[in-house]
Motif scaffolding. Structure first.
Motif, PDB file in Angstrom:
ATOM      1  N   THR A 230      -9.796  10.466  -2.241  1.00 49.00           N
ATOM      2  CA  THR A 230      -9.933  10.099  -3.696  1.00 49.00           C
ATOM      3  C   THR A 230     -11.669  10.179  -3.862  1.00 49.00           C
ATOM      4  O   THR A 230     -12.299  10.058  -3.226  1.00 49.00           O
ATOM      5  CB  THR A 230      -9.845   8.508  -3.593  1.00 49.00           C
TER       6      THR A 230
ATOM      7  N   TRP B  99     -10.246  -1.644  -4.860  1.00 50.16           N
ATOM      8  CA  TRP B  99      -9.789  -0.485  -4.239  1.00 50.16           C
ATOM      9  C   TRP B  99     -10.192   0.152  -2.864  1.00 50.16           C
ATOM     10  O   TRP B  99      -9.655   0.639  -2.167  1.00 50.16           O
ATOM     11  CB  TRP B  99      -9.640   0.527  -5.304  1.00 50.16           C
TER      12      TRP B  99
ATOM     13  N   ARG C 106       0.822  -1.242  -0.062  1.00 47.83           N
ATOM     14  CA  ARG C 106      -0.076  -0.183   0.083  1.00 47.83           C
ATOM     15  C   ARG C 106       0.800   1.123  -0.240  1.00 47.83           C
ATOM     16  O   ARG C 106       0.457   2.283  -0.914  1.00 47.83           O
ATOM     17  CB  ARG C 106      -1.092  -0.160   1.400  1.00 47.83           C
TER      18      ARG C 106
ATOM     19  N   GLU D  37       2.443   1.851  -3.463  1.00 52.34           N
ATOM     20  CA  GLU D  37       1.351   2.375  -4.310  1.00 52.34           C
ATOM     21  C   GLU D  37       1.329   3.866  -4.039  1.00 52.34           C
ATOM     22  O   GLU D  37       1.282   4.696  -5.194  1.00 52.34           O
ATOM     23  CB  GLU D  37       0.084   1.691  -4.371  1.00 52.34           C
TER      24      GLU D  37
ATOM     25  N   GLY E 170     -12.512  -2.018 -11.027  1.00 53.81           N
ATOM     26  CA  GLY E 170     -11.341  -1.685  -9.811  1.00 53.81           C
ATOM     27  C   GLY E 170     -12.303  -1.165  -8.330  1.00 53.81           C
ATOM     28  O   GLY E 170     -11.568  -1.309  -7.410  1.00 53.81           O
TER      29      GLY E 170
ATOM     30  N   PRO F 136      -9.080   4.321  -1.184  1.00 54.28           N
ATOM     31  CA  PRO F 136      -8.022   3.706  -2.366  1.00 54.28           C
ATOM     32  C   PRO F 136      -6.603   4.538  -2.018  1.00 54.28           C
ATOM     33  O   PRO F 136      -6.621   5.502  -1.242  1.00 54.28           O
ATOM     34  CB  PRO F 136      -8.734   4.454  -3.768  1.00 54.28           C
ATOM     35  N   THR F 137      -5.706   3.867  -2.742  1.00 53.40           N
ATOM     36  CA  THR F 137      -4.325   4.345  -2.492  1.00 53.40           C
ATOM     37  C   THR F 137      -4.196   5.895  -3.296  1.00 53.40           C
ATOM     38  O   THR F 137      -3.062   6.281  -3.293  1.00 53.40           O
ATOM     39  CB  THR F 137      -3.446   3.383  -3.101  1.00 53.40           C
ATOM     40  N   PHE F 138      -5.122   6.205  -4.060  1.00 54.10           N
ATOM     41  CA  PHE F 138      -4.862   7.391  -5.051  1.00 54.10           C
ATOM     42  C   PHE F 138      -4.883   8.666  -4.362  1.00 54.10           C
ATOM     43  O   PHE F 138      -3.887   9.365  -4.741  1.00 54.10           O
ATOM     44  CB  PHE F 138      -5.907   7.326  -6.243  1.00 54.10           C
TER      45      PHE F 138
END
Lengths: 199, 199
Positions: free
Chosen positions: A102, A75, A48, A51, A71, A79-81
């Motif tokens: 996110t 996710w 994690r 990412e 996804g 999420p890791t975004f």
């Protein structure tokens, strides 16, 4: 300065997913082998963090609707975004807000508009084109891609989703030296040249 | 110890020749871009020496008939191979002797026999599978390939002859680190793993 790039794991035979991609088989048959290098030898927490570090320079993401569909569940709720994700789609939808920054925004007004919204959101940070292949190809055709990173995995899948299918000829140049990791994956980083070159 | 390998220049989209390969267009449209790295910045003599150095560890070569047909004229009266070249073909032909140790032998008794003849000729030296794509695929299918080298050229050709089309899935592992040269070409060197893995 903000850079627009895509960043994908790819097999020696050019596939970014295996055959038979479905909602319940999002990477296609054997497609997880393309992503093992991110997970094998790392705890879930380390993966994690890995990412999150990859996405840290990015202030916005572009994503195709199918990729979101397959996804969004895995996710999860955080999420890791940690950035706004602009989903190119024909189906309007209210924004979907997740934890940690996110938010999935659904853009029905075309690719150029999605990029404009991403630029406004990203500020000086980079814009990453998450995929899938269709979106990457559209971005290449529109001359939007400035750089790309390929993680060349030493497998031949024999079928699946080919990244560069139907893409018009172009020339790139390395933006950084290649790096071979302990998983046998070669990390390649290219800058587009002659972006306006006709097909 | 003798190693059986292939060694090919390949585009980012997996082509080892451009579209429209013919006797008068042996590399296909734009296909010469895959080989520029061997010639640009080198005199004809330097390029010749470079090729001879590449072939120096090899004691025998396997080649498809079509590749011979398109290459025999440009390679000239003293090819850079300097070794016996075993041509896999259905059409019998007397050996063609060139200067400098290159002789083209025509093998009509199948791939296994061609390899056996190449082994006998090579002794402890390596055996290189020159191509074309069909021959490489046959050698992969027969489990004959031990190593391979890919020179990844930073162009997308958009069409042509794909190396790995129709090849059964396999896994490789790097035999050496990647090297990025001044032409932007990444040189990759793999060893086959699980060669007996079924498709």
């Amino acid at each position: 300065m903000s850079t627009v790039y895509f960043d994908l794991s790819i097999s020696l035979d050019g596939y970014i997913a295996g055959p038979n991609v479905t909602l319940s088989n999002p990477l296609g048959d054997d497609g997880e082998r393309l992503h093992d290098w991110m997970f094998v030898g790392r705890s879930a927490e380390q993966a994690r963090t890995f990412e999150e570090d990859v996405f840290a320079p990015c202030g916005a993401m572009l994503m195709g609707r199918t990729m979101l569909d397959v996804g969004i569940e895995p996710w999860g709720e955080e999420p890791t975004f940690h950035m706004p994700v602009f989903i190119l789609t024909h189906r309007p939808h209210e924004p979907v807000v997740k934890l940690g920054g996110t938010t999935y925004y659904f853009v029905t007004t075309g690719l150029a508009d999605a990029l404009e919204q991403a630029r406004a959101a990203a500020g000086d940070k980079d814009i990453v084109i998450a995929g899938g292949a269709n979106l990457v190809r559209q971005c290449l055709a529109a001359g939007m891609v400035e750089e790309f990173r390929l993680h060349l995995v030493p497998v031949v899948l024999g079928g699946g989703v080919r990244l560069f299918d139907g893409v018009a000829p172009f020339t790139a140049e390395p933006a950084a030296s290649c790096v071979l990791d302990s998983h046998g994956v070669t990390h390649l980083h290219y800058r587009m040249r002659d972006r306006a070159r006709p097909a």
